[in-house]
Design a protein around this motif. Sequence first.
Motif, PDB file in Angstrom:
ATOM      1  N   ASP A  10       0.839  -1.114  -0.016  1.00 40.54           N
ATOM      2  CA  ASP A  10       0.062  -0.160   0.136  1.00 40.54           C
ATOM      3  C   ASP A  10       0.945   1.203   0.090  1.00 40.54           C
ATOM      4  O   ASP A  10       2.006   1.039   0.326  1.00 40.54           O
ATOM      5  N   ASP A  12       0.057   5.172   0.866  1.00 41.82           N
ATOM      6  CA  ASP A  12      -0.072   6.021   2.055  1.00 41.82           C
ATOM      7  C   ASP A  12      -0.138   5.158   3.293  1.00 41.82           C
ATOM      8  O   ASP A  12      -1.085   4.512   3.304  1.00 41.82           O
ATOM      9  N   GLY A  13       0.550   5.414   4.262  1.00 41.75           N
ATOM     10  CA  GLY A  13       0.711   4.806   5.618  1.00 41.75           C
ATOM     11  C   GLY A  13       1.727   3.804   5.769  1.00 41.75           C
ATOM     12  O   GLY A  13       2.139   3.197   6.668  1.00 41.75           O
ATOM     13  N   ARG A  18       0.698   9.190   5.828  1.00 39.30           N
ATOM     14  CA  ARG A  18      -0.623   9.213   5.457  1.00 39.30           C
ATOM     15  C   ARG A  18      -0.901  10.715   6.017  1.00 39.30           C
ATOM     16  O   ARG A  18      -0.670  11.261   6.945  1.00 39.30           O
ATOM     17  N   ASP A 131      -1.938  -0.638   5.803  1.00 40.60           N
ATOM     18  CA  ASP A 131      -2.348  -0.052   7.062  1.00 40.60           C
ATOM     19  C   ASP A 131      -3.834  -0.013   7.192  1.00 40.60           C
ATOM     20  O   ASP A 131      -4.182   0.484   8.426  1.00 40.60           O
ATOM     21  N   MET A 132      -4.466  -0.732   6.382  1.00 38.87           N
ATOM     22  CA  MET A 132      -5.908  -0.668   6.463  1.00 38.87           C
ATOM     23  C   MET A 132      -6.485  -1.996   6.480  1.00 38.87           C
ATOM     24  O   MET A 132      -5.964  -2.741   5.626  1.00 38.87           O
ATOM     25  N   ASP A 135      -7.062  -3.275   3.204  1.00 44.45           N
ATOM     26  CA  ASP A 135      -5.731  -3.734   2.301  1.00 44.45           C
ATOM     27  C   ASP A 135      -5.812  -5.405   2.524  1.00 44.45           C
ATOM     28  O   ASP A 135      -5.331  -6.271   1.530  1.00 44.45           O
TER      29      ASP A 135
HETATM   30 MG   LIG Z   1      -2.827   3.212   3.596  1.00 42.64          MG
END
Ligand SMILES: [Mg+2]
Length: 180
Positions: A10, A12-13, A18, A131-132, A135
Amino acid sequence: METSQVVFFDRDGIVNRRIEGGYVRTPDEFIFCEGFFPLFRWVKDAGFRAIIVSNQQGVAKGIMTDRQLWALTEWMQSRIEERTGSRFDDVYYCTELDSLQSRCRKPQPTMLLEALAKWNGDASSSWMIGDMPSDVEAAVKAGVRAILVGPYAPEDTPAAFAVVPDLASCLDVLRRAVEA
Ligand SMILES: [Mg+2]
């Protein structure tokens, strides 16, 4: 064509920090996450393809253009190459709006499946780092193991292979799993 093993990132993060409620559009706003470079270097040294799969609906919202997004991507690739000698093998963005109609946004596995097809990737020996929970969901739908990075409880995301607090721990988990 030989099969490849892929580590999906991923963006962002994971690659860069982010911006809460905002979008990273320019090099000024793009701050690499702590622990990203050692993780990336290990992934490449271990022989994996490294591929970004990232939702970027800021394009559909008109907050940035497709051209800006790819200019930033080229800037990112150059910085990574300076630091590690390697670049991401490929980058997939879904620029559609977050809606039920989106066919490519994670948690849909579309970007991962397209990349696995293009690179002749073996899903079962590939990984996703995000980070989610979305994902993790996208990875699992594509048959790829996922490591979730962030302040989550393992029981929140039972589908994840591991839940870790930071990228250094992510690298430990990956290294142990791959070198075992
Ligand atoms: Mg992310």
